[in-house]
Design an enzyme around this catalytic site. Sequence first.
Site, PDB file in Angstrom:
ATOM      1  N   GLY A  47      53.774  77.879  59.931  1.00  0.00           N
ATOM      2  CA  GLY A  47      52.743  76.935  60.350  1.00  0.00           C
ATOM      3  C   GLY A  47      51.483  77.236  59.533  1.00  0.00           C
ATOM      4  O   GLY A  47      51.081  78.406  59.405  1.00  0.00           O
ATOM      5  N   ALA A  48      50.870  76.190  58.990  1.00  0.00           N
ATOM      6  CA  ALA A  48      49.801  76.386  58.000  1.00  0.00           C
ATOM      7  C   ALA A  48      48.640  77.283  58.485  1.00  0.00           C
ATOM      8  O   ALA A  48      48.293  78.261  57.811  1.00  0.00           O
ATOM      9  CB  ALA A  48      49.299  75.025  57.532  1.00  0.00           C
ATOM     10  N   GLN A 196      62.386  73.479  64.107  1.00  0.00           N
ATOM     11  CA  GLN A 196      61.116  73.924  64.696  1.00  0.00           C
ATOM     12  C   GLN A 196      60.748  73.081  65.917  1.00  0.00           C
ATOM     13  O   GLN A 196      60.095  73.568  66.838  1.00  0.00           O
ATOM     14  CB  GLN A 196      59.979  73.838  63.666  1.00  0.00           C
ATOM     15  CG  GLN A 196      60.022  74.896  62.578  1.00  0.00           C
ATOM     16  CD  GLN A 196      60.772  74.421  61.353  1.00  0.00           C
ATOM     17  OE1 GLN A 196      61.678  73.592  61.450  1.00  0.00           O
ATOM     18  NE2 GLN A 196      60.422  74.939  60.197  1.00  0.00           N
ATOM     19  N   ASP A 237      50.163  70.569  56.270  1.00  0.00           N
ATOM     20  CA  ASP A 237      50.140  71.828  55.506  1.00  0.00           C
ATOM     21  C   ASP A 237      49.153  71.790  54.354  1.00  0.00           C
ATOM     22  O   ASP A 237      48.691  72.829  53.886  1.00  0.00           O
ATOM     23  CB  ASP A 237      51.543  72.146  54.978  1.00  0.00           C
ATOM     24  CG  ASP A 237      52.407  72.679  56.106  1.00  0.00           C
ATOM     25  OD1 ASP A 237      52.900  71.873  56.908  1.00  0.00           O
ATOM     26  OD2 ASP A 237      52.536  73.919  56.212  1.00  0.00           O
ATOM     27  N   ASN A 247      53.406  67.558  55.196  1.00  0.00           N
ATOM     28  CA  ASN A 247      53.789  68.192  56.463  1.00  0.00           C
ATOM     29  C   ASN A 247      55.307  68.334  56.450  1.00  0.00           C
ATOM     30  O   ASN A 247      55.981  67.924  55.478  1.00  0.00           O
ATOM     31  CB  ASN A 247      53.303  67.368  57.658  1.00  0.00           C
ATOM     32  CG  ASN A 247      53.444  68.131  58.973  1.00  0.00           C
ATOM     33  OD1 ASN A 247      53.005  69.277  59.081  1.00  0.00           O
ATOM     34  ND2 ASN A 247      54.072  67.532  59.970  1.00  0.00           N
ATOM     35  N   LYS A 248      55.840  68.909  57.484  1.00  0.00           N
ATOM     36  CA  LYS A 248      57.285  69.164  57.575  1.00  0.00           C
ATOM     37  C   LYS A 248      58.102  67.936  57.185  1.00  0.00           C
ATOM     38  O   LYS A 248      57.762  66.809  57.532  1.00  0.00           O
ATOM     39  CB  LYS A 248      57.612  69.603  59.001  1.00  0.00           C
ATOM     40  CG  LYS A 248      59.049  69.916  59.315  1.00  0.00           C
ATOM     41  CD  LYS A 248      59.693  70.895  58.367  1.00  0.00           C
ATOM     42  CE  LYS A 248      58.953  72.199  58.249  1.00  0.00           C
ATOM     43  NZ  LYS A 248      59.392  73.013  57.079  1.00  0.00           N
TER      44      LYS A 248
END
Length: 348
Positions: A47-48, A196, A237, A247-248
Amino acid sequence: MAVQTIRWTGNAVRIIDQTRLPNKLVYINCRDVDTLWHAIKELKVRGAPALGVAAAYGVLLGLKDFKGSSSAQLVGRVCEVCDYIGKSRPTAVNLFNSLSQMQALALNNVDKPVAILKAVLWAEANAIYEEDRAVCRAMGKHGATLIKNGMTVMTVCNAGGLATADYGTALGVMYAAKEAGKKFKVYALETRPLLQGARLTAWELMKNKIDVTLICDNMAATVMKTKGVDIIFTGADRIASNGDAANKIGTYMLAVLAQHHGVPFYVVAPKTTFDLKIKTGKEIPIEERKPEEVTSFGLRPTAPKGVKVFNPAFDVTPSGLMSGIVTEYGIIRAPYVKNIHKVLLYDA
Ligand code: MRU
């Protein structure tokens, strides 16, 4: 969300091993920078914003066995450690922002005695941790204004307490809405390949007594069409100057679906997730991970041996698909280039 995702114990970085969740809540102590590097690479800490905190504490770990008496040597060590941690994962800019912050501080204090320089770096790493705790709560307050009673919310990956020092970005918005007494329900995408959403977001939301329903990623469109999703929140991110956000993997797909179904789509991220050195999302480095994450489920193979695999860990959502970006300063809306600069650089 009172999980202690990461903290500095005085001689180790203590993290929750997120690869063990949801089955076991296990804490591990990373006592050297190598152990922390592997924990980052293997997503034990992830996680960023949490990676930003881990990087800062990683610098402290790298200085633990420094025996020299010269500050110039100490600064040299800081630079080496920053270089090493910077090779762990490429996409989350929080990690690099923290490393630059620690390195700049060391360089600016090279004239101080070793003990003072170490103390200054220790204080900076703790400040990075505390700042993350504070900004997540500020984002939560701003974002919670978007959640109305009875709403159905959707999210992907894990942008919660586990992805930050302790409260979360996208999930922080939900925690703040709950604390404000609002009632809502959440659809969490499982988030293949490393799950996640299923392992971490469902665990966090259930622990916080938020009504969560888990769905497979490929169910998002039908859930939007048939269940009446009102709003989507995701983390990020790295956000470029024009608002494009990595992002993911799967986030871009969700944003496209959101536009088709007329569902507002918000990214929730602090200033430390912005990369104003790059103009658009095309410049964001996207991590590619090993094929085994796609060809197996746990230890069980689920694809023919030798099949070609493409496994990007992140995708980029163009800012044109977003309704806004929730930051600690408030909600930034289009035109993004102008407003991002106005809000973030005004603060600098
Ligand atoms: O590969 P991961 O688990 O580190 O990816 C994390 C995400 O994509 C999160 O959504 C992002 O870092 C935002 S966290 C507040």
